[in-house]
Design an enzyme around this catalytic site. Sequence first.
Site, short mmCIF file in Angstrom:
data_model
loop_
_atom_site.label_atom_id
_atom_site.label_comp_id
_atom_site.label_asym_id
_atom_site.label_seq_id
_atom_site.Cartn_x
_atom_site.Cartn_y
_atom_site.Cartn_z
N GLY A 173 0.66 -1.45 -0.23
CA GLY A 173 0.14 -0.31 -0.34
C GLY A 173 1.15 1.21 0.03
O GLY A 173 0.46 2.02 -0.76
N ASP A 174 1.64 1.33 0.78
CA ASP A 174 2.98 2.24 0.63
C ASP A 174 3.81 2.72 -0.56
O ASP A 174 3.95 3.88 -0.78
CB ASP A 174 3.50 2.49 1.81
CG ASP A 174 3.56 2.50 3.29
OD1 ASP A 174 2.79 3.44 3.72
OD2 ASP A 174 3.57 1.46 4.36
#
Length: 401
Positions: A173-174
């Site tokens: 996600g990052d």
Amino acid sequence: MNASEARQLPLQGLKVLELGQLIAGPFATKLLGEFGADVIKIEPPGTGDPLRKWRMIEDGTSLWWHVQTRNKRSVALDLRSEEGQDLVRQLAAEADVVVENFRPGTLDNWGLGWEALSQLNPRLIMVHISGYGQTGPYRDKPGFGVIGEAMGGLRYLTGQPGEPSVRVGVSIGDSLSALYAVIGTLLALQERNRSGLGQEIDVALYESVFAMMESLLPEFDASGQVREPSGSALPGITPSNAYRCQGGDYVLIAGNGDSIFKRLMGVIGRDDLANDPALAHNDGRSQQADMIDAAIQAWTAERPRDAILQALDDARVPAGYPYTAEDIAFDPHYLAREMIQTFTRPNGKPLKVPGVLPKLSATPGRIGDGGPTLGQHTDDVLDELGIDHETRAKLRQAGII
């Protein structure tokens, strides 16, 4: 890298100020730095970015650090002090891009938000990366990558049916958010070439994940269908799955193209399926996915992995197996495409690290140095601002740098 090579980097001359920490913001600036941007990373004095102590540590520093912060200059600076905030404003006045991933409102409270910095530098591009974005009812909630993966829909789909969901083994996600941040930066730079003005870029972790969810939402909207976890299969795309081999290994086979499916069925000795009109196209095959998977599994179970891969390769059927870190480190294709690079750490030890993406033919990126020590470039950067030695000494004595 000599001066001639440096001038060939496409982002040479771009000054980027990194106010973030850990993963999303620093990964975005890493990518910019690999292509020539001068990335000035602000870290808290004494402790630095917490990533310095994440995952495997050697000689007091994370091995991850040497990937995430290569090509950056480290400035140890207390952002909570008025003097530190003033120095950041001076840096921002000369910067092209500021990247930050604090909780929304944090920089505003320090007088370092968009309104303040854009008045000093109308050409400034400011990139915000946060869990939920700069607006909306969830704006002020804390959000790490795993929460963004959950809210974005990915976490619900990972794992076996009927079992608890599992996370992807990396901070996907990052990293996705970082990629969107870089895309936004490049778009804003292009617009600035036309208008002469900077702008804000608002990247939310959950939205970066949600954007990867393909047909998840329209399928629900059209039919009320909620897509469920499916293990190693890809629902609605058949066949595409993991199959157990003789000896317990697994192979991944993607036979979902119409002509590829026919070749795959020929390899496993199922001409009846290859020539079945009901299975000629994906929609028909997906209605009988369990039967097709069972036929493939019956064939792979009787053969070792390498023999399966060779047979499928000969038939031009996409296939592979789950690579471990060891597989990657010694794979000839990785090596041929220079995706495994080695640099020498400050302690003199070599370290293998991932190569640079994307690959540009005329102006390729650089590996450069590994992660800087905390505050390694503080004096250099402040000297460039015109801060004299005596003033720097006072700031250092006060713990501000």
